[in-house]
Scaffold this motif. Structure first.
Motif, PDB file in Angstrom:
ATOM      1  N   UNK A  40      -2.563   9.030  -3.083  1.00  0.00           N
ATOM      2  CA  UNK A  40      -2.217   9.644  -1.798  1.00  0.00           C
ATOM      3  C   UNK A  40      -2.226   8.625  -0.666  1.00  0.00           C
ATOM      4  N   UNK A  41      -1.155   8.602   0.142  1.00  0.00           N
ATOM      5  CA  UNK A  41      -1.135   7.823   1.392  1.00  0.00           C
ATOM      6  C   UNK A  41      -0.061   8.383   2.308  1.00  0.00           C
ATOM      7  N   UNK A  42      -0.086   9.702   2.540  1.00  0.00           N
ATOM      8  CA  UNK A  42       0.975  10.326   3.329  1.00  0.00           C
ATOM      9  C   UNK A  42       0.793  10.131   4.830  1.00  0.00           C
ATOM     10  N   UNK A  43      -0.431   9.831   5.265  1.00  0.00           N
ATOM     11  CA  UNK A  43      -0.669   9.640   6.696  1.00  0.00           C
ATOM     12  C   UNK A  43      -1.570   8.425   6.917  1.00  0.00           C
ATOM     13  N   UNK A  44      -2.880   8.641   7.084  1.00  0.00           N
ATOM     14  CA  UNK A  44      -3.747   7.510   7.396  1.00  0.00           C
ATOM     15  C   UNK A  44      -4.926   7.361   6.448  1.00  0.00           C
ATOM     16  N   UNK A 118       7.104   8.319   6.766  1.00  0.00           N
ATOM     17  CA  UNK A 118       7.929   7.591   5.789  1.00  0.00           C
ATOM     18  C   UNK A 118       7.311   6.282   5.318  1.00  0.00           C
ATOM     19  N   UNK A 119       6.811   5.470   6.251  1.00  0.00           N
ATOM     20  CA  UNK A 119       6.266   4.170   5.866  1.00  0.00           C
ATOM     21  C   UNK A 119       4.994   4.309   5.041  1.00  0.00           C
ATOM     22  N   UNK A 120       4.250   5.370   5.253  1.00  0.00           N
ATOM     23  CA  UNK A 120       3.037   5.610   4.466  1.00  0.00           C
ATOM     24  C   UNK A 120       3.382   6.158   3.086  1.00  0.00           C
ATOM     25  N   UNK A 121       4.313   7.114   3.043  1.00  0.00           N
ATOM     26  CA  UNK A 121       4.737   7.691   1.767  1.00  0.00           C
ATOM     27  C   UNK A 121       5.312   6.622   0.843  1.00  0.00           C
ATOM     28  N   UNK A 122       6.020   5.665   1.419  1.00  0.00           N
ATOM     29  CA  UNK A 122       6.645   4.622   0.600  1.00  0.00           C
ATOM     30  C   UNK A 122       5.604   3.818  -0.178  1.00  0.00           C
ATOM     31  N   UNK A 123       4.413   3.656   0.392  1.00  0.00           N
ATOM     32  CA  UNK A 123       3.381   2.861  -0.269  1.00  0.00           C
ATOM     33  C   UNK A 123       2.866   3.568  -1.516  1.00  0.00           C
TER      34      UNK A 123
END
Length: 399
Positions: A40-44, A118-123
């Motif tokens: 999980x890394x959808x936000x912070x 988007x940038x978090x989900x990509x990780x």
């Protein structure tokens, strides 16, 4: 051959190697519970966990970013993505190490596909896809809010049976829905503006409450709750949102007016922002009013689910970061009692974003053959009630 394998093999030879690998894994799994890695890394929050299909947490690891974002007053997407890039390999390693497993020992890898930054989900999606493809492990793209909705079922599937009424309350979402089955949700009400978590965060900033930087219980929302415990919720009158004749019977939520009311109180000097007592009283009044609003609209959702949808509601599930708030829980516990059902909430640490919920959602979806190809992309905006309608047609990039 089970449903998952039929789903893969019917799409042609390009998935035959994965189908064969899954068949071998299923044969090994017959003597033990399934084991799924969730990422999980959808936000912070950067998180990973290994969960078994009998509801055991085999290993988990989470890295928070409170100290990174507090000085900016909110989540900065670019900074969040940079932190994910630094910590993602570490949380995956730590979760697998705690579980005593390697990637090849897993039966599936579940990863948050959306919604989120988007940038978090990509990780997380890149990490999950790469690991699954390299090791020939089944991949499951998970809807972040479905993971919250299913979290209460882990180890309690006989207790939390479909259909149930679910209240999802977080920093990005506020909604009521009927969970008919895995992958099948009927949306009842949602926020028309700010989410309840967003309102908590913004009011905390209005009151200049320090976030707290501990691994557990940090962030502006929990900081407001801690301050509110010492306050008088009756000292400052707060307007109950959507309580007029034209909105009182609607199932939707609204928190922007309540948030704006706190700002107006500060601007007119109704309280001293340098006074801890004043700020505690404002925080307590805001928190109680927000909780009453959640209770009132959830009561309407109960009635609608039973009468309009004909759903035989088995329990009330409350999940998401704000579900750990004890004032909110107390209001919804009273509502559950009134409706003759049990209130079920995940433990507070599993209400916020975590790898365990992603792994458990993966377990639930794999059981039903809901697997994904290694080519899936993230989905920034993804209504939960559209999950059932979604197919696997090729998509253009989300960037």
């Amino acid at each position: 051959m089970d449903l998952a394998l039929r789903l893969l093999t019917r799409h042609g030879s390009r998935r035959a190697p994965l189908a064969a690998a899954l068949l071998q894994r299923r044969r090994r799994m017959s003597a033990r519970p399934m084991r799924v890695l969730g990422i999980e890394s959808s936000c912070d929050d950067t998180a990973a966990a290994v969960v078994s299909s009998d509801g055991q947490i085999l290993g988990e690891s989470t890295r928070h970013q409170y100290a990174v974002h507090e000085e900016h007053g909110g989540i900065v997407p670019g900074l969040a993505a940079n932190e994910h890039l630094k910590h993602m390999p570490l949380v995956i390693r730590d979760a697998l190490t705690a579980a005593g497993l390697g990637v090849s020992d897993l039966d599936a890898i579940a990863v948050t596909r959306g919604p989120g930054l988007p940038s978090s989900l990509a990780v997380c999606l890149t990490a999950g896809k790469a690991l699954a493809a390299a090791h020939g492990v089944a991949l499951v793209g998970v809807h972040h809010m479905e993971a919250h909705a299913l979290m209460a079922r882990m180890g309690a599937e006989d207790r939390v049976r479909f259909p149930y009424l679910c209240v999802l309350v977080s920093g990005g979402h506020t909604m009521t829905l009927v969970a008919n089955a895995v992958n099948d949700y009927s949306l009842l009400g949602s926020t028309r503006d700010d989410s309840v978590g967003e309102a908590f965060d913004k009011v905390a900033r209005e009151l200049r409450i320090p976030w707290g930087v501990t691994q557990e219980g940090g962030g502006p929302g929990p900081a407001l709750e801690r301050l509110a415990r010492t306050g008088d919720p009756l000292r400052f009158a707060m307007p109950l949102p959507m309580d007029k004749h034209d909105s009182a019977k609607l199932l939707d939520f609204s928190f922007s007016g309540l948030k704006a009311h706190v700002r107006r109180l500060r601007e007119i000097g109704a309280f001293d922002s340098a006074s801890n007592t004043d700020c505690a009283d404002v925080a307590a009044a805001f928190q109680m009013t927000a909780a009453r609003h959640l209770r009132k609209k959830t009561a309407l959702a109960f009635t609608h689910a039973r009468t309009a949808l004909g759903a035989d509601i088995t329990c009330l599930v409350v999940s998401g970061g704000v579900a750990s708030n004890q004032t909110v829980r107390a209001q919804l516990q009273a509502l559950a009692d009134e409706n003759g059902v049990e209130l079920v909430c995940p433990p507070p640490r599993l209400c916020t974003d975590n790898g365990v919920m992603i792994a458990w959602a993966g377990v639930e979806r794999v059981r039903r053959g809901l697997l994904d190809p290694y080519t899936i992309d993230f989905i920034q905006k993804w209504p939960l009630d559209q999950l059932k309608l979604m197919g696997y047609a090729p998509r253009s990039s989300s960037f």
